[in-house]
Design a protein around this motif. Structure first.
Motif, mmCIF file in Angstrom:
data_model
loop_
_atom_site.group_PDB
_atom_site.id
_atom_site.type_symbol
_atom_site.label_atom_id
_atom_site.label_comp_id
_atom_site.label_asym_id
_atom_site.label_seq_id
_atom_site.Cartn_x
_atom_site.Cartn_y
_atom_site.Cartn_z
ATOM 1 N N LYS A 246 -10.035 37.553 37.671
ATOM 2 C CA LYS A 246 -8.768 38.292 37.579
ATOM 3 C C LYS A 246 -8.648 38.924 36.205
ATOM 4 N N ASP A 277 -4.754 42.265 38.145
ATOM 5 C CA ASP A 277 -3.391 41.709 38.226
ATOM 6 C C ASP A 277 -2.388 42.706 37.645
ATOM 7 N N LYS A 279 0.326 44.040 39.166
ATOM 8 C CA LYS A 279 1.714 43.787 39.596
ATOM 9 C C LYS A 279 2.505 45.097 39.754
ATOM 10 N N ASN A 306 -2.340 43.481 43.191
ATOM 11 C CA ASN A 306 -1.137 42.828 43.710
ATOM 12 C C ASN A 306 0.082 43.676 43.435
ATOM 13 N N CYS A 330 -4.556 44.322 49.037
ATOM 14 C CA CYS A 330 -3.415 43.989 48.185
ATOM 15 C C CYS A 330 -2.889 42.596 48.512
ATOM 16 N N LEU A 331 -2.412 41.912 47.479
ATOM 17 C CA LEU A 331 -1.686 40.652 47.614
ATOM 18 C C LEU A 331 -0.237 40.903 47.230
ATOM 19 N N LEU A 332 0.693 40.338 47.976
ATOM 20 C CA LEU A 332 2.103 40.447 47.608
ATOM 21 C C LEU A 332 2.514 39.220 46.806
ATOM 22 N N ILE A 333 3.295 39.444 45.764
ATOM 23 C CA ILE A 333 3.773 38.348 44.910
ATOM 24 C C ILE A 333 5.029 37.774 45.559
ATOM 25 N N VAL A 362 -2.388 44.450 53.275
ATOM 26 C CA VAL A 362 -2.014 43.185 52.625
ATOM 27 C C VAL A 362 -2.822 42.049 53.245
ATOM 28 N N ILE A 366 0.352 35.899 46.367
ATOM 29 C CA ILE A 366 0.412 35.075 45.175
ATOM 30 C C ILE A 366 1.620 34.176 45.390
#
Length: 445
Positions: A246, A277, A279, A306, A330-333, A362, A366
């Motif tokens: 990361k 990362d 965001k 993310n 993509c990762l969603l926080i 997605v 996180i």
């Protein structure tokens, strides 16, 4: 006086005390199941009568507490207290009817590595719970049953015979029948990383699960460093032990295209993915430029990014227009590890819903705990250290075991625990071993 007689007298006195403080009530009560019952046990009132309280404090035996559900703040643990995996735990319950509450508690305890074979209950309603628990491999011992309670109360003329007979009729007519199946302890099937990879549609998620399985690593290292030389050195050292590196590209002082090429070569050589990362948290048109353009051109080299769900679905629509064609994900926080953060409750639920509606891009979250039963979603938990604790700046750490077994994370994210160690490779190997062993425990238990 014989020991058995002394015990009988103590039980009799306890039952009378419970009746006097109205912990045992007679009348017309609606139970949790919706059934009308002529008897009700309300043992919560005993907290106001310390002389009646039992067990842990009196015998100096360590106690654990099982929450009904994990809180979305604080430690977020289901099981509170100090324990070592592999230890035996005796379940202590107030009332048993069908035994379902005891079984749920046993499952929660076993999920964190504790062994459960026995339970003790103050009052057994004698409606089939003991047999149900026996079928599940749990031996139940009760202090008193409904029939004995009625005999005691009738002996001291606390209730009329008509009330006692009404309760007996109720118990006879509302007993849970034993299972017709052979006794077996049931557990939920946990899929392996390989099996989950087979279920994934997105190529990045499929690739990540494959790396985790082949390298026996569910460790991501966060390279929170400010020079390209430091990052490349760390990536080369820890590369054999990680599934993902990361980065925080906007803290790098000397970013260049040559750095991207070198990092990509290391990722290919050591077989790990690159997760930037960043965001993202702006309107769709802005995040498009942040993702595709500028000095960093993140979409060209980062397998994963993310985003916050705060701006709404537009943030994903903007990112997708750039990332889908490049087979990025993509990762969603959904949750954060910092103290006092606002990514909790309804916000987290709305984030999960947004992910479900954009599964073409997605691939997970996180988060501080498992949020979805969809096996294709990957849960990554930051703020992990072997020793737990915190950093004094609001960061709250959890151990690899707690993250993977208790909170059901798929990937642990470790930063300072690795890159600040004098020997990052050895530190990464320690985290890799701890996290993968925790995953194997989850898989086999």
């Amino acid at each position: 006086m014989r020991q058995a007689d002394k015990m009988s007298d103590r039980v009799e006195k306890l039952m009378l005390d419970l009746f006097d403080i109205e912990a045992v009530k007679f009348g017309d009560f609606t139970l949790k199941s919706g059934i009308q019952s002529p008897i009700y046990f309300d043992l919560r009132v005993i907290v106001s009568y310390p002389v009646i309280m039992l067990m842990s404090a009196h015998h100096d035996v360590p106690m654990l507490i099982r929450r009904k559900e994990a809180k979305d703040y604080g430690t977020k643990k289901m099981i509170e207290g100090k324990f070592e995996p592999g230890s035996s735990c005796l379940i202590v319950e107030d009332v048993v009817t069908s035994g379902s509450s005891v079984k749920e508690t046993a499952e929660s305890l076993e999920s964190v590595g504790l062994v459960v074979t026995d339970a003790v209950v103050l009052l057994d309603r004698e409606q089939g719970g003991k047999q149900k628990l026996k079928e599940a491999g749990i031996a139940l011992q009760s202090i008193c049953g409904t029939s004995q309670l009625l005999r005691i109360l009738r002996k001291h003329e606390k209730i009329p015979e008509s009330v006692a007979e009404q309760v007996r009729d109720f118990v006879r007519n509302n007993t849970f029948p034993p299972s017709q199946e052979p006794p077996v302890k049931k557990s939920r099937k946990i899929l392996s990383y390989r099996e989950r990879g087979d279920l994934c549609q997105h190529p990045v998620a499929k690739q990540l699960f494959g790396i985790m399985e082949s390298k026996k690593s569910n460790l991501a290292v966060s390279a929170d460093l400010c020079t390209t030389a430091q990052i490349l050195k760390l990536a080369d050292e820890v590369g054999p032990h990680i599934c993902m590196l990361k980065t925080h590209v906007d803290i790098i002082n000397d970013f260049s295209a040559e750095f991207v090429q070198s990092l990509t070569e290391l990722a290919n050589r050591h077989e790990f993915l690159i997760f930037e990362d960043r965001k993202f948290a702006d309107i769709g048109s802005t995040v498009q430029h942040q993702y595709r353009d500028g000095l960093f051109q993140i979409a060209d080299w980062a397998h994963l990014i993310n985003a916050h769900s705060l701006p709404g679905a537009g943030v994903l629509e903007g990112l997708k227009q750039v990332g889908l064609g490049k087979q990025r994900a993509c990762l969603l926080i959904a949750e954060m590890s910092s103290q006092g953060n606002l990514a909790t409750g309804e916000y987290t639920k709305a984030t999960v819903k947004m992910a479900e509606e954009h599964q073409d891009f997605v691939v997970g979250f996180i988060s501080q705990s498992q949020l979805s039963d969809n096996p294709a979603f990957i849960h990554m938990t930051p703020g992990v250290q072997l020793s737990g604790s915190g950093d004094g700046l609001g960061q709250q750490y959890v151990s690899p075991w707690d993250a993977v077994v208790t909170r059901r994370a798929d990937v642990i994210i470790v930063g300072r625990g690795v890159y600040k160690d004098p020997d990052p490779a050895t530190a990464a190997r320690s985290y890799q071993t701890a996290a993968f062993q925790a995953y194997q425990h989850r898989l086999t238990n």
